[in-house]
Write an enzyme that holds these catalytic residues in place. Sequence first.
Site, PDB file in Angstrom:
ATOM      1  CG  HIS A 178      -2.168   0.806   1.057  1.00 47.60           C
ATOM      2  ND1 HIS A 178      -2.212   2.001   0.351  1.00 47.60           N
ATOM      3  CD2 HIS A 178      -3.445   0.603   1.496  1.00 47.60           C
ATOM      4  CE1 HIS A 178      -3.443   2.492   0.376  1.00 47.60           C
ATOM      5  NE2 HIS A 178      -4.210   1.662   1.060  1.00 47.60           N
ATOM      6  CG  ASP A 202      -9.625  -4.464 -23.834  1.00 46.90           C
ATOM      7  OD1 ASP A 202      -9.052  -5.583 -23.884  1.00 46.90           O
ATOM      8  OD2 ASP A 202     -10.375  -4.052 -24.744  1.00 46.90           O
TER       9      ASP A 202
END
Length: 468
Positions: free
Chosen positions: A173, A411
């Site tokens: 993180h 994508d």
Amino acid sequence: MAPTTHKTIKLNQCRISPTGDDDLTEKSLPLTLFDVQWLNFHPLHRVLFYEYPCSTTHFANTIVPNLKKSLSLTLNHYFPLAGNLLYPLNSGTPVLRYRAGDSVRLTIAECNRVSDFYNLSGHQTREADEFYNYVPQLPDSIIESGWEIIPVLAIQVTLFPECGICIGITSDHVVGDASSIADFINAWGSINKFGGDEQFLDGKCKPFYDRSVVKDLSGLAIKRWNHVRMRKNIDLSPVSGFSIPTNRVRATHVLTRDDIAKLKVFLFTKFTLMRPNLVHLSSFTIASSLAWTCLVKSESACREKIDDDEPEYFAFLADARSRSNPPLPPTYFGNCLASGFIVESTHGRLKGNEGFLIAAELIGELIRKKANDKNEIFKGAEDWMSNYEALSGKRVFGVAESTKIDIYDADYGWGRPKKFESVFIDRDRYSMSLIKSRDFEGGLEIGLSLPMILMDAFAGFFADGLKK
């Protein structure tokens, strides 16, 4: 850490460095007040499933080489992810550093049970442990010259022959929040799809690294670092308390645009009569209020008696890029989360008939007062860490990810993901992931990880909540 039942076969592991690695000079980024609070936090596991019929041969000869090439190109723009966190063992402050030769570990795997793809990429109840076959572990840290050198990213790509592909990403993180990691995932997808980074560069999506834009007039970064350093001597490992089996299941509940609109009308009608000044009823407020109250009701129905006056807390974060003064660029890479959002009620109030209204009022009012006011959002920032630590062991429900990010835009040339999962919510007492819906424009997906008995109860209360 992996489940006891192994269904994946690791075909190979390699290291991917940025393209033109030899030409990149050593680079470093200091940790800001937003980054430091995530030191020693548990790893963030995310998976994306793509329905893409593909043979083992095509995967090995075409898909994998293309992914390696595009990942190398992408890391050229996202150099901190190829680098390491340098954690001082004695004096000094932590820093993110990249130098020539640094790389990301990429694991290539294959699942020998194709049916798992359709099971894991659905919305229905699924075994939480199964997802750990598809997320990598961060490489071990090493000690060198007074520093602990900690990798911040690992990737696994798993083939389900003639069915689909899963991309698993594990990050620390401290290197970046959900917005930054989503930007990286989308960039890698675009570069892989188009076979180069021209489209990525034309889209003006390059990450912004200038830390000077983060104003820290009160020296909170150093104060938080001193706090974290003292705590590290007390706390156990950041992964302590988490093991497999988790004894949990995962499920996704969808709110369509019509669901949200109907609940908003219901709340407006109620609040017009009782609290006419409440005006902030966003999709986030509605989804969070519904999920929180459904969880409280589920625990009341399934567990030993919980006192009505037992405190219940809801905690969430807010992206501070646009809310800073002056605003930060939307492509700012790192952490930029305001953490001072905690609301409190009681078990009895939230499980009652007015629970949804009470939750919506509490959450909506806090957002109205703080998140939408640049003069308010950072008030009390010096207490953010201690306020969250004070919730340890208490009944807290939290939120991961962001409704502002469309992870389903990622994508790689195989179409949009069939399913996204925030695997790391298993590590919290209870929390949810909240993201834009894949299938419903204006809708949201609520991802949960709960014991089976609670998940079944939650589904019932959630269905009832949509009948308002």
